[in-house]
Scaffold this active site. Structure first.
Site, PDB file in Angstrom:
ATOM      1  CB  SER A 219     103.842  17.851  95.545  1.00  0.00           C
ATOM      2  OG  SER A 219     104.294  18.370  94.326  1.00  0.00           O
ATOM      3  CG  ASP A 286      89.105  39.403  98.834  1.00  0.00           C
ATOM      4  OD1 ASP A 286      88.373  38.601  99.421  1.00  0.00           O
ATOM      5  OD2 ASP A 286      89.936  40.138  99.422  1.00  0.00           O
ATOM      6  CG  ASP A 289      84.277  35.491  99.829  1.00  0.00           C
ATOM      7  OD1 ASP A 289      84.317  36.739  99.968  1.00  0.00           O
ATOM      8  OD2 ASP A 289      85.264  34.767 100.076  1.00  0.00           O
ATOM      9  CB  VAL A 291      84.621  37.665 103.637  1.00  0.00           C
ATOM     10  CG1 VAL A 291      85.802  37.842 104.579  1.00  0.00           C
ATOM     11  CG2 VAL A 291      83.384  37.263 104.406  1.00  0.00           C
ATOM     12  CG  ASP A 293      89.141  36.516 102.941  1.00  0.00           C
ATOM     13  OD1 ASP A 293      89.180  36.744 101.712  1.00  0.00           O
ATOM     14  OD2 ASP A 293      88.547  35.543 103.425  1.00  0.00           O
ATOM     15  CB  VAL A 295      90.833  34.071 100.422  1.00  0.00           C
ATOM     16  CG1 VAL A 295      90.465  32.683  99.901  1.00  0.00           C
ATOM     17  CG2 VAL A 295      91.984  33.993 101.412  1.00  0.00           C
ATOM     18  CG  ASP A 442      99.162  23.916  93.407  1.00  0.00           C
ATOM     19  OD1 ASP A 442     100.190  24.273  92.791  1.00  0.00           O
ATOM     20  OD2 ASP A 442      99.085  22.846  94.030  1.00  0.00           O
ATOM     21  CG  HIS A 485     102.647  22.962  95.099  1.00  0.00           C
ATOM     22  ND1 HIS A 485     101.721  22.132  94.506  1.00  0.00           N
ATOM     23  CD2 HIS A 485     103.766  22.223  95.250  1.00  0.00           C
ATOM     24  CE1 HIS A 485     102.266  20.949  94.297  1.00  0.00           C
ATOM     25  NE2 HIS A 485     103.512  20.977  94.740  1.00  0.00           N
TER      26      HIS A 485
END
Ligand SMILES: *[C@@H]1O[C@H](CO)[C@@H](O)[C@H](O)[C@H]1NC(C)=O
Ligand SMILES: *[C@@H]1O[C@H](CO)[C@@H](O)[C@H](O)[C@H]1NC(C)=O
Ligand SMILES: *[C@@H]1O[C@H](CO)[C@@H](O)[C@H](O)[C@H]1NC(C)=O
Ligand SMILES: *[C@@H]1O[C@H](CO)[C@@H](O)[C@H](O)[C@H]1NC(C)=O
Ligand SMILES: *[C@@H]1O[C@H](CO)[C@@H](O)[C@H](O)[C@H]1NC(C)=O
Ligand SMILES: *[C@@H]1O[C@H](CO)[C@@H](O)[C@H](O)[C@H]1NC(C)=O
Length: 562
Positions: A219, A286, A289, A291, A293, A295, A442, A485
């Site tokens: 940061s 999500d 990709d 998968v 998860d 993310v 972030d 972040h």
């Protein structure tokens, strides 16, 4: 009790002290007992004179034994105990600046059981704090580093500067102008002072210079690391810059954009409503990709459109929080989210997996109405440095005013604190290694600003004798999917575990990091963060929580993200 030796130089006129520094007495060392913690002070005063225009005001050195620094979230996550170190505090001033800058240097004690690893580590700050002192120094000393931290002169009780987390006390001079000397300290000067003083103190204490010097920060700390690479390219052999607050004059104003959008519509969605959009985007993207998860691996490929939620009913807490009430998502709320994700035309927006609760935060006014609550860094930047009025209401800025403030910020401050100079040739030729990483979820600093910087350095370096491949030899960028972040751990992505060790290996063994080992905050997800512009690809079989089930592959569309 602790032994405290305070060398009170404060009464000595600064200039006289400076000109006499080189002739200060240097005591002979008693080699049978090793160097004394208190004696290093004399040497460091002499050595610190290599900073032009800097005078040493005082030096305090004391031995510290069996020290514990307790965990203090969000600054430090774990207790660090059993620390034995020489604790040196140097106070210095810059000629004509009337400032008082504190540098703390912690040195693992010498002796037969010395844990010093031969390295010096400069540590960075967070938000408005130029340094985090004990919270950064304790873990560094535990690992064997001689480490330093500075307050950049922004904490000076004698001048009424008391809160390291806010610029309120120092930003404006009594005549109402911006305190440019202290802003310059915060921007770049003090990290250089810290590097020079810290290395000199370490060399004095150990009777030899550190083998290598490193910088580690995230940061504001990430920005400080890049300030060093750009402006003081020989201070550090290796630099880790996480989620760097570079492009400061641009991005800090852009952090206000979500507030502007809400203000212009006079509509302030609750966290619950905003979270529904984040959750819907993650649900939609999500699986791209292969998968599931939580993310979003490729935010650049996530085309989820907020208008898809119009008319959806969600359960949100009532104002007293005691029950849920049904809320229908409106087109206006969807449009607000669309504008926040897009960003203003002149800067980036938030990625879709990033929480909207910080930059689009709201609160309830005294009259009981929902109002905007700007993020404190962009709020105080706007109040003190742009409006130069502590009572300025950042939440009331409209679109036109926003662009005026944005331009003012860039015009007045980019050269001081932008920290986005792409010319890293001096750092490159001095053999420095730079590792930058940024979480793709972030919620405060837009990762695309960091990618933009990478491309600007790339463009610059290919205009020079060095060619593109040379960039890879000293500057590598890692983008961590689903990480918030500085890896605060509120999102499910895998956070780089130890980027500092990766840069140490690069500097000392010549082994550059191709990937960064990473793990989610709960430890479930183990991944490797790919070196930009490679992208993580699931192999299609094997435990998706296991790093071995993924590879890093080229994908040209990623580079067109900007
Ligand atoms: C420095 O060390 C010498 C010998 O090692 C000792 O006599 C002297 O008192 C020390 N000075 C301070 C300020 O600790
Ligand atoms: C160090 O401090 C801890 C408590 O913080 C104590 O239990 C331990 O005995 C101390 N060790 C020494 C060598 O003094
Ligand atoms: C510093 O490097 C030298 C070799 O250059 C090595 O002998 C020494 O062990 C290193 N110091 C530490 C404390 O690792
Ligand atoms: C409100 O709804 C959420 C999500 O559906 C649920 O977790 C929570 O328990 C509910 N709260 C109350 C007070 O009913
Ligand atoms: C939102 O604003 C409120 C009121 O100012 C503050 O207490 C809270 O910490 C803020 N939340 C976030 C996530 O920044
Ligand atoms: C801000 O600067 C940009 C680029 O220089 C310019 O196009 C724009 O008109 C300016 N906007 C305002 C409101 O000053």
């Amino acid at each position: 009790m602790l032994r405290q030796i305070f060398l009170a130089f404060a009464a000595v006129p600064a200039l006289r002290l400076f000109s006499h520094a080189a002739t200060l007495p240097i005591h002979e060392r008693d080699t049978s007992t090793g160097p004394s913690c208190t004696n290093t002070t004399f040497l460091s005063v002499a050595l610190a004179s290599s900073l032009p225009g800097v005078s040493i005001i005082s030096i305090l050195a004391r031995e510290q034994k069996n020290v514990t620094v307790p965990a203090t979230p969000p600054f430090s996550a774990v207790d660090v105990s059993g620390l034995n170190f020489c604790d040196v505090e140097v106070v210095l001033t810059h000629a004509g600046m009337n400032d008082m800058v504190r540098v703390a240097v912690w040195l693992p004690l010498v002796g037969s059981d010395s844990t010093w690893n031969g390295r010096f580590l400069g540590t960075g700050g967070s938000g408005w704090a130029p340094g985090l002192f004990d919270y950064n120094l304790a873990p560094a000393v535990k690992l064997g580093y001689a480490a330093a931290s500075t307050d950049a002169g922004l904490v000076d009780p004698s001048l009424g500067y008391t809160n390291p987390l806010s610029p309120a006390s120092w930003a404006l001079t009594p005549s109402g102008g911006v305190n440019i000397p202290l802003l310059t300290n915060f921007a770049s000067r003090s990290i250089h002072d810290m590097a020079v003083v810290g290395k000199a103190v370490a060399a004095a204490y150990y009777s030899k210079p550190a083998n290598h010097s490193y910088f580690n920060g995230c940061s504001t700390g990430g920005r400080q690391g890049l300030a060093e690479a750009q402006t003081y390219p020989t201070d550090f052999n290796g630099i880790v810059a996480g989620a760097p607050a570079i492009n400061w004059a641009h991005y800090v104003v852009a952090e206000t954009w979500p507030q502007v959008v809400m203000h212009d519509k006079n509509l302030f969605p609750s966290d619950c409503e905003l979270d529904a959009f984040t959750a819907a985007a993650i649900a939609a993207c999500d699986k791209l990709d292969g998968v599931e998860d939580g993310v979003i691996t490729r935010p650049d490929q996530c085309t989820f459109d907020p208008s898809a939620l119009i008319g959806t009913s969600i359960q949100c807490p009532s104002s007293d929080g005691k029950q849920n009430i049904t809320t229908i998502i409106t087109a206006d709320v969807a449009n607000i989210v669309q504008q926040i994700w897009s960003g203003p035309y002149n800067w980036y927006g938030l990625e879709k997996s990033a929480s909207l609760d910080y930059l689009a935060n709201t609160t309830v006014s005294k009259a009981g109405k929902p109002v905007g609550a700007p993020f404190f860094v962009s709020d105080t930047w706007t109040q003190y440095f742009l409006a130069k009025n502590p009572n300025f209401d950042t939440s009331s800025v409209n679109t036109n005013e926003f662009f005026t403030l944005f331009n003012q910020s860039v015009t007045q401050y980019d050269s001081i604190i932008g920290t986005s100079n792409p010319d890293l040739s001096a750092f490159h030729s001095s053999g420095g290694k730079l590792l930058v990483w940024h979480g793709l979820a972030d919620q405060l600093i837009f990762p695309q600003g960091t990618v933009d910087y990478f491309h600007r350095v790339l463009a610059q370096s290919s205009n020079q004798p060095h060619q593109d491949t040379d960039l890879d030899s000293f500057f590598r960028l890692f983008l961590a999917p689903g990480v918030d972040h500085c890896g605060g751990g509120t999102t499910p992505g895998a956070i780089p575990v130890d980027p500092l060790s990766a840069v140490v290996k690069w500097v000392e063994q010549g082994i550059p990091p191709d990937v960064l080992d990473a793990a989610s905050a709960d430890g479930k997800l183990k991944r490797e963060v790919c070196k930009y512009p490679l992208v993580p690809v699931y192999r299609g079989q094997g435990d998706a929580n296991d790093a071995a089930s993924w590879t890093c592959e080229p994908d040209t569309t990623w580079q067109e993200w900007l």
